[in-house]
Design a protein around this motif. Structure first.
Motif, PDB file in Angstrom:
ATOM      1  N   ARG A 186       8.880  20.882  10.483  1.00  0.00           N
ATOM      2  CA  ARG A 186       8.840  22.253   9.972  1.00  0.00           C
ATOM      3  C   ARG A 186       8.293  22.270   8.535  1.00  0.00           C
ATOM      4  O   ARG A 186       7.424  23.074   8.205  1.00  0.00           O
ATOM      5  CB  ARG A 186      10.242  22.856  10.018  1.00  0.00           C
ATOM      6  CG  ARG A 186      10.331  24.307   9.616  1.00  0.00           C
ATOM      7  CD  ARG A 186      11.790  24.757   9.591  1.00  0.00           C
ATOM      8  NE  ARG A 186      12.413  24.698  10.888  1.00  0.00           N
ATOM      9  CZ  ARG A 186      12.508  25.753  11.713  1.00  0.00           C
ATOM     10  NH1 ARG A 186      12.009  26.906  11.359  1.00  0.00           N
ATOM     11  NH2 ARG A 186      13.109  25.618  12.874  1.00  0.00           N
ATOM     12  N   ASP A 187       8.790  21.358   7.703  1.00  0.00           N
ATOM     13  CA  ASP A 187       8.340  21.286   6.311  1.00  0.00           C
ATOM     14  C   ASP A 187       6.871  20.881   6.222  1.00  0.00           C
ATOM     15  O   ASP A 187       6.108  21.448   5.429  1.00  0.00           O
ATOM     16  CB  ASP A 187       9.197  20.292   5.520  1.00  0.00           C
ATOM     17  CG  ASP A 187      10.634  20.758   5.353  1.00  0.00           C
ATOM     18  OD1 ASP A 187      10.901  21.966   5.541  1.00  0.00           O
ATOM     19  OD2 ASP A 187      11.493  19.897   5.062  1.00  0.00           O
ATOM     20  N   ALA A 188       6.461  19.905   7.036  1.00  0.00           N
ATOM     21  CA  ALA A 188       5.066  19.434   7.010  1.00  0.00           C
ATOM     22  C   ALA A 188       4.104  20.535   7.448  1.00  0.00           C
ATOM     23  O   ALA A 188       3.042  20.722   6.838  1.00  0.00           O
ATOM     24  CB  ALA A 188       4.916  18.202   7.899  1.00  0.00           C
ATOM     25  N   VAL A 189       4.465  21.264   8.491  1.00  0.00           N
ATOM     26  CA  VAL A 189       3.607  22.359   8.972  1.00  0.00           C
ATOM     27  C   VAL A 189       3.510  23.438   7.895  1.00  0.00           C
ATOM     28  O   VAL A 189       2.416  23.929   7.598  1.00  0.00           O
ATOM     29  CB  VAL A 189       4.155  22.945  10.294  1.00  0.00           C
ATOM     30  CG1 VAL A 189       3.494  24.274  10.626  1.00  0.00           C
ATOM     31  CG2 VAL A 189       3.960  21.953  11.432  1.00  0.00           C
ATOM     32  N   HIS A 190       4.641  23.800   7.313  1.00  0.00           N
ATOM     33  CA  HIS A 190       4.637  24.834   6.270  1.00  0.00           C
ATOM     34  C   HIS A 190       3.750  24.422   5.098  1.00  0.00           C
ATOM     35  O   HIS A 190       2.910  25.207   4.637  1.00  0.00           O
ATOM     36  CB  HIS A 190       6.067  25.106   5.783  1.00  0.00           C
ATOM     37  CG  HIS A 190       6.134  26.109   4.685  1.00  0.00           C
ATOM     38  ND1 HIS A 190       5.949  27.459   4.898  1.00  0.00           N
ATOM     39  CD2 HIS A 190       6.324  25.958   3.356  1.00  0.00           C
ATOM     40  CE1 HIS A 190       6.036  28.093   3.753  1.00  0.00           C
ATOM     41  NE2 HIS A 190       6.270  27.207   2.795  1.00  0.00           N
ATOM     42  N   GLU A 191       3.915  23.186   4.629  1.00  0.00           N
ATOM     43  CA  GLU A 191       3.134  22.700   3.496  1.00  0.00           C
ATOM     44  C   GLU A 191       1.640  22.684   3.802  1.00  0.00           C
ATOM     45  O   GLU A 191       0.812  23.141   3.007  1.00  0.00           O
ATOM     46  CB  GLU A 191       3.609  21.296   3.118  1.00  0.00           C
ATOM     47  CG  GLU A 191       2.906  20.720   1.917  1.00  0.00           C
ATOM     48  CD  GLU A 191       3.419  19.330   1.573  1.00  0.00           C
ATOM     49  OE1 GLU A 191       2.590  18.501   1.154  1.00  0.00           O
ATOM     50  OE2 GLU A 191       4.629  19.077   1.736  1.00  0.00           O
ATOM     51  N   ARG A 192       1.276  22.173   4.990  1.00  0.00           N
ATOM     52  CA  ARG A 192      -0.139  22.044   5.348  1.00  0.00           C
ATOM     53  C   ARG A 192      -0.792  23.412   5.542  1.00  0.00           C
ATOM     54  O   ARG A 192      -1.900  23.649   5.087  1.00  0.00           O
ATOM     55  CB  ARG A 192      -0.283  21.198   6.612  1.00  0.00           C
ATOM     56  CG  ARG A 192      -1.715  20.872   7.009  1.00  0.00           C
ATOM     57  CD  ARG A 192      -2.495  20.198   5.890  1.00  0.00           C
ATOM     58  NE  ARG A 192      -1.856  18.981   5.481  1.00  0.00           N
ATOM     59  CZ  ARG A 192      -2.363  17.773   5.622  1.00  0.00           C
ATOM     60  NH1 ARG A 192      -3.552  17.630   6.150  1.00  0.00           N
ATOM     61  NH2 ARG A 192      -1.704  16.724   5.202  1.00  0.00           N
ATOM     62  N   ARG A 193      -0.098  24.315   6.185  1.00  0.00           N
ATOM     63  CA  ARG A 193      -0.710  25.626   6.414  1.00  0.00           C
ATOM     64  C   ARG A 193      -0.816  26.429   5.121  1.00  0.00           C
ATOM     65  O   ARG A 193      -1.745  27.211   4.945  1.00  0.00           O
ATOM     66  CB  ARG A 193      -0.013  26.389   7.523  1.00  0.00           C
ATOM     67  CG  ARG A 193       1.283  27.006   7.198  1.00  0.00           C
ATOM     68  CD  ARG A 193       1.815  27.827   8.384  1.00  0.00           C
ATOM     69  NE  ARG A 193       3.003  28.527   7.998  1.00  0.00           N
ATOM     70  CZ  ARG A 193       3.016  29.695   7.367  1.00  0.00           C
ATOM     71  NH1 ARG A 193       1.886  30.305   7.090  1.00  0.00           N
ATOM     72  NH2 ARG A 193       4.152  30.271   7.033  1.00  0.00           N
ATOM     73  N   GLU A 194       0.120  26.220   4.187  1.00  0.00           N
ATOM     74  CA  GLU A 194       0.024  26.874   2.876  1.00  0.00           C
ATOM     75  C   GLU A 194      -1.209  26.369   2.130  1.00  0.00           C
ATOM     76  O   GLU A 194      -1.929  27.155   1.520  1.00  0.00           O
ATOM     77  CB  GLU A 194       1.289  26.610   2.058  1.00  0.00           C
ATOM     78  CG  GLU A 194       2.517  27.363   2.534  1.00  0.00           C
ATOM     79  CD  GLU A 194       2.416  28.857   2.293  1.00  0.00           C
ATOM     80  OE1 GLU A 194       1.926  29.269   1.230  1.00  0.00           O
ATOM     81  OE2 GLU A 194       2.828  29.615   3.206  1.00  0.00           O
ATOM     82  N   LYS A 195      -1.446  25.046   2.186  1.00  0.00           N
ATOM     83  CA  LYS A 195      -2.628  24.476   1.528  1.00  0.00           C
ATOM     84  C   LYS A 195      -3.913  25.025   2.124  1.00  0.00           C
ATOM     85  O   LYS A 195      -4.902  25.237   1.425  1.00  0.00           O
ATOM     86  CB  LYS A 195      -2.633  22.953   1.657  1.00  0.00           C
ATOM     87  CG  LYS A 195      -1.709  22.254   0.702  1.00  0.00           C
ATOM     88  CD  LYS A 195      -1.843  20.751   0.838  1.00  0.00           C
ATOM     89  CE  LYS A 195      -0.889  20.043  -0.105  1.00  0.00           C
ATOM     90  NZ  LYS A 195      -0.946  18.577   0.058  1.00  0.00           N
ATOM     91  N   ARG A 196      -3.909  25.229   3.435  1.00  0.00           N
ATOM     92  CA  ARG A 196      -5.110  25.725   4.121  1.00  0.00           C
ATOM     93  C   ARG A 196      -5.228  27.245   4.084  1.00  0.00           C
ATOM     94  O   ARG A 196      -6.248  27.794   4.494  1.00  0.00           O
ATOM     95  CB  ARG A 196      -5.088  25.277   5.588  1.00  0.00           C
ATOM     96  CG  ARG A 196      -5.208  23.788   5.773  1.00  0.00           C
ATOM     97  CD  ARG A 196      -5.143  23.444   7.233  1.00  0.00           C
ATOM     98  NE  ARG A 196      -5.195  22.006   7.452  1.00  0.00           N
ATOM     99  CZ  ARG A 196      -5.017  21.435   8.630  1.00  0.00           C
ATOM    100  NH1 ARG A 196      -4.758  22.181   9.704  1.00  0.00           N
ATOM    101  NH2 ARG A 196      -5.077  20.134   8.756  1.00  0.00           N
TER     102      ARG A 196
END
Length: 118
Positions: A26-36
């Motif tokens: 959940r944290d990894a998806v949130h972080e990656r999609r925020e960056k993108r």
């Protein structure tokens, strides 16, 4: 008085499903999609489009696929093998039966017999 439903094509084309996500994912998806700069729906679409075919191909290579012509077979499995399959299933989330079929498929398709473990 209940609210009237308004027809919205955008919301009618999306189906929501509930999945249990580990916190680290959940944290990894949130972080990656925020960056993108993506919405969750955009991130999911890109992830599935980019990764699903490779994942299916890799799973097929491991013998994890549906079998069409099947019939029951009584197989001799001792407690050690059943324990190994259980541990592997818990570690991967893949059912024990599918892991066993994959092991059998890979072993049966080998050209040479692997050297015995010491």
């Amino acid at each position: 008085m209940p609210a009237r439903h308004r027809r919205n094509p955008k919301t009618q084309e999306v189906r929501h499903r509930v999945y249990h996500l580990p916190e680290d994912l959940r944290d990894a998806v949130h972080e990656r999609r925020e960056k993108r700069g993506q919405t969750i729906q955009e991130f999911i679409r890109v992830a599935v489009d980019d990764e699903l075919s490779h994942l299916v191909e890799a799973l097929h290579g491991l013998g994890i696929k549906p079998y069409v012509d099947v019939r029951p077979a009584k197989l001799p499995l001792d407690d050690r093998l059943l324990g190994d399959l259980k541990v592997a299933s818990e570690a991967t989330g893949v059912p024990q039966s599918q892991l066993l079929l994959s092991c059998l498929r890979i072993s049966a398709s080998r050209k040479r017999r692997p050297s015995a473990k010491k």
